[in-house]
Every structure is written in C-alpha cells, then in structure tokens.
Design a protein around this motif. Sequence first.
Motif, short mmCIF file in Angstrom:
data_model
loop_
_atom_site.label_atom_id
_atom_site.label_comp_id
_atom_site.label_asym_id
_atom_site.label_seq_id
_atom_site.Cartn_x
_atom_site.Cartn_y
_atom_site.Cartn_z
N VAL A 22 0.84 -1.18 0.00
CA VAL A 22 0.00 0.00 0.00
C VAL A 22 0.88 1.24 0.00
CG1 VAL A 22 -1.72 1.29 1.31
CG2 VAL A 22 -1.83 -1.21 1.23
N ILE A 25 -3.51 5.55 1.81
CA ILE A 25 -4.95 5.39 2.00
C ILE A 25 -5.51 6.76 2.35
CG2 ILE A 25 -6.76 4.27 3.36
CD1 ILE A 25 -4.73 2.07 4.07
N VAL A 39 -7.56 3.41 -1.82
CA VAL A 39 -6.29 2.76 -1.55
C VAL A 39 -5.44 2.84 -2.81
CG1 VAL A 39 -5.16 0.59 -0.93
CG2 VAL A 39 -7.40 1.16 0.05
N SER A 72 -9.22 -5.45 9.54
CA SER A 72 -9.17 -4.00 9.67
C SER A 72 -9.08 -3.37 8.28
CB SER A 72 -7.94 -3.59 10.49
OG SER A 72 -6.76 -3.83 9.74
N ARG A 73 -9.27 -2.08 8.24
CA ARG A 73 -9.14 -1.34 6.98
C ARG A 73 -7.76 -1.56 6.36
NH1 ARG A 73 -8.00 4.86 7.15
NH2 ARG A 73 -6.07 3.89 7.80
N ASP A 74 -6.72 -1.50 7.19
CA ASP A 74 -5.36 -1.66 6.68
C ASP A 74 -5.11 -3.07 6.15
OD1 ASP A 74 -4.97 0.97 7.36
OD2 ASP A 74 -3.83 0.54 9.17
N GLU A 75 -5.68 -4.07 6.80
CA GLU A 75 -5.52 -5.45 6.32
C GLU A 75 -6.21 -5.62 4.96
OE1 GLU A 75 -5.27 -8.29 10.20
OE2 GLU A 75 -7.15 -7.20 9.92
N ALA A 77 -6.74 -3.23 2.80
CA ALA A 77 -5.94 -2.47 1.85
C ALA A 77 -4.74 -3.30 1.38
CB ALA A 77 -5.47 -1.17 2.48
N GLU A 78 -4.04 -3.95 2.30
CA GLU A 78 -2.91 -4.80 1.93
C GLU A 78 -3.36 -5.93 1.01
OE1 GLU A 78 0.38 -4.77 2.38
OE2 GLU A 78 0.37 -2.92 3.54
#
Length: 82
Positions: A22, A25, A39, A72-75, A77-78
């Motif tokens: 990423v 974001i 993203v 999560s949002r970050d997971e 996104a990845e």
Amino acid sequence: MKKLFIGILSLAVFSAFLYAGVSRIVSNGNISSVPSWQVTCSSDKTVIIYKKNGTWYTGGLGHMGHKYDSWSRDEVAEYVCR
C-alpha cells in the motif's frame, strides 16, 4: 554471465510484483452512507474500499466475502494491493 543477470533481474521484478504494498490510504467520502477509502498501491493500482453492515466491499469487485469481515481497513488495503 548474461543469463544469470537476466535471471536475477526477472526474479527481482517478479518479487516486486508479488510483494506490492500500500502506498497510501485517503478518505473517499461516503458510499451507501458509510465511509470509504481510496487505496493506492505501490504498483499505482487504485481501489475503493468500504465496510457496510459488517462486510467489506471494493468499488470494482463488490462484496469481498464474509471471511474478511473481521479484518481492519489496513488489512483489507494490503489484501487488495496483492
């Protein structure tokens, strides 16, 4: 020697593609009355993600499936940047 160099270069390019991450974001406003995020992947791919009623969606693919609901949002996104 030339074949070895080409082999190493090919492996490096493949590895970079495989491990694209990423880049950023940012908020994308609301979609269906819930917050969404844009993203941007290190490969310059851009994906919109949002979570509605406990389930993640992407702008292009739609419903991601319930196995991602706890992420999560970050997971997420990845995952979409793979």
